[in-house]
Design a protein around this motif. Sequence first.
Motif, PDB file in Angstrom:
ATOM      1  N   MET A  48      48.888 137.048  90.932  1.00  0.00           N
ATOM      2  CA  MET A  48      49.798 137.787  90.050  1.00  0.00           C
ATOM      3  C   MET A  48      50.345 139.026  90.752  1.00  0.00           C
ATOM      4  O   MET A  48      51.545 139.319  90.667  1.00  0.00           O
ATOM      5  N   LEU A  49      49.484 139.753  91.467  1.00  0.00           N
ATOM      6  CA  LEU A  49      49.951 140.933  92.213  1.00  0.00           C
ATOM      7  C   LEU A  49      50.978 140.524  93.271  1.00  0.00           C
ATOM      8  O   LEU A  49      51.994 141.202  93.448  1.00  0.00           O
ATOM      9  N   ASP A  50      50.711 139.413  93.963  1.00  0.00           N
ATOM     10  CA  ASP A  50      51.644 138.933  94.982  1.00  0.00           C
ATOM     11  C   ASP A  50      53.009 138.609  94.389  1.00  0.00           C
ATOM     12  O   ASP A  50      54.027 138.711  95.070  1.00  0.00           O
ATOM     13  N   GLN A  51      53.025 138.217  93.120  1.00  0.00           N
ATOM     14  CA  GLN A  51      54.277 137.894  92.433  1.00  0.00           C
ATOM     15  C   GLN A  51      54.931 139.115  91.790  1.00  0.00           C
ATOM     16  O   GLN A  51      55.958 139.002  91.141  1.00  0.00           O
ATOM     17  N   GLY A  52      54.299 140.275  91.956  1.00  0.00           N
ATOM     18  CA  GLY A  52      54.845 141.493  91.360  1.00  0.00           C
ATOM     19  C   GLY A  52      54.532 141.629  89.879  1.00  0.00           C
ATOM     20  O   GLY A  52      55.162 142.436  89.182  1.00  0.00           O
ATOM     21  N   LEU A  53      53.540 140.867  89.393  1.00  0.00           N
ATOM     22  CA  LEU A  53      53.151 140.905  87.989  1.00  0.00           C
ATOM     23  C   LEU A  53      51.905 141.766  87.806  1.00  0.00           C
ATOM     24  O   LEU A  53      51.172 142.003  88.757  1.00  0.00           O
ATOM     25  N   VAL A  54      51.668 142.201  86.586  1.00  0.00           N
ATOM     26  CA  VAL A  54      50.466 142.958  86.264  1.00  0.00           C
ATOM     27  C   VAL A  54      49.422 141.980  85.727  1.00  0.00           C
ATOM     28  O   VAL A  54      49.654 141.331  84.697  1.00  0.00           O
ATOM     29  N   PRO A  55      48.278 141.850  86.404  1.00  0.00           N
ATOM     30  CA  PRO A  55      47.245 140.917  85.939  1.00  0.00           C
ATOM     31  C   PRO A  55      46.693 141.315  84.564  1.00  0.00           C
ATOM     32  O   PRO A  55      46.639 142.500  84.224  1.00  0.00           O
ATOM     33  N   GLU A  56      46.260 140.317  83.817  1.00  0.00           N
ATOM     34  CA  GLU A  56      45.672 140.574  82.496  1.00  0.00           C
ATOM     35  C   GLU A  56      44.449 141.482  82.597  1.00  0.00           C
ATOM     36  O   GLU A  56      44.197 142.287  81.700  1.00  0.00           O
ATOM     37  N   THR A  57      43.700 141.367  83.695  1.00  0.00           N
ATOM     38  CA  THR A  57      42.531 142.226  83.862  1.00  0.00           C
ATOM     39  C   THR A  57      42.941 143.689  83.995  1.00  0.00           C
ATOM     40  O   THR A  57      42.255 144.577  83.484  1.00  0.00           O
ATOM     41  N   HIS A  58      44.051 143.963  84.638  1.00  0.00           N
ATOM     42  CA  HIS A  58      44.533 145.338  84.764  1.00  0.00           C
ATOM     43  C   HIS A  58      45.049 145.856  83.416  1.00  0.00           C
ATOM     44  O   HIS A  58      44.850 147.030  83.084  1.00  0.00           O
ATOM     45  N   LYS A  59      45.700 144.983  82.661  1.00  0.00           N
ATOM     46  CA  LYS A  59      46.173 145.378  81.325  1.00  0.00           C
ATOM     47  C   LYS A  59      44.990 145.710  80.419  1.00  0.00           C
ATOM     48  O   LYS A  59      45.016 146.699  79.681  1.00  0.00           O
ATOM     49  N   LEU A  60      43.939 144.884  80.487  1.00  0.00           N
ATOM     50  CA  LEU A  60      42.748 145.145  79.673  1.00  0.00           C
ATOM     51  C   LEU A  60      42.083 146.442  80.129  1.00  0.00           C
ATOM     52  O   LEU A  60      41.632 147.240  79.296  1.00  0.00           O
ATOM     53  N   ARG A  61      42.029 146.681  81.412  1.00  0.00           N
ATOM     54  CA  ARG A  61      41.479 147.942  81.936  1.00  0.00           C
ATOM     55  C   ARG A  61      42.197 149.135  81.306  1.00  0.00           C
ATOM     56  O   ARG A  61      41.557 150.079  80.836  1.00  0.00           O
TER      57      ARG A  61
END
Length: 168
Positions: A101-114
């Motif tokens: 997800m990071l490689d695609q420029g997206l925010v991972p769900e784990t980072h959103k939950l953090r």
Amino acid sequence: MPEISLTLWRAFVPRWAHLPLSGEGAAHFSGRWNPIGASTIYAARELSTAWAEYNQGFVQHPALIAQLELSGARLADLTDAAMLSELAMTAGIHQCEWRDMLDQGLVPETHKLRDRLLADGVNGVIYPSFMSPGGTCVALWRWNEDGAPRLEVVDPDRRLPKSPASWL
């Protein structure tokens, strides 16, 4: 969420023996539970899990393994189905392809939950180990500052170096 105390194990690159509680490696490279720039301590609840997570199933690299004592922490236990439900999450969060997800420029769900948990005053998460089935890990986002949990390295004989000079 009650405050808890845990014994943890952390395996890390020996060169950084003088900074066992920095979290800067994770800040520099990012991780499952932190974006770049966010210091995070990754540790395990079992010694064998710390070793497995450090090596990520690859070549066995030299490591320093330190025992840590965490106290007064508010942790979201994501190994608990009731906690996941309370957070409107499923066990699928543990399969988050955060690197992709990071490689695609997206925010991972784990980072959103953090971000959500930090806003609620949670200091970190307990999550299942990916590399050691049955093992558990902790990602800690706040420690050793005002209003944060205490994290201490167990070093009764003061064997850890106090500066990088020991590696020169």
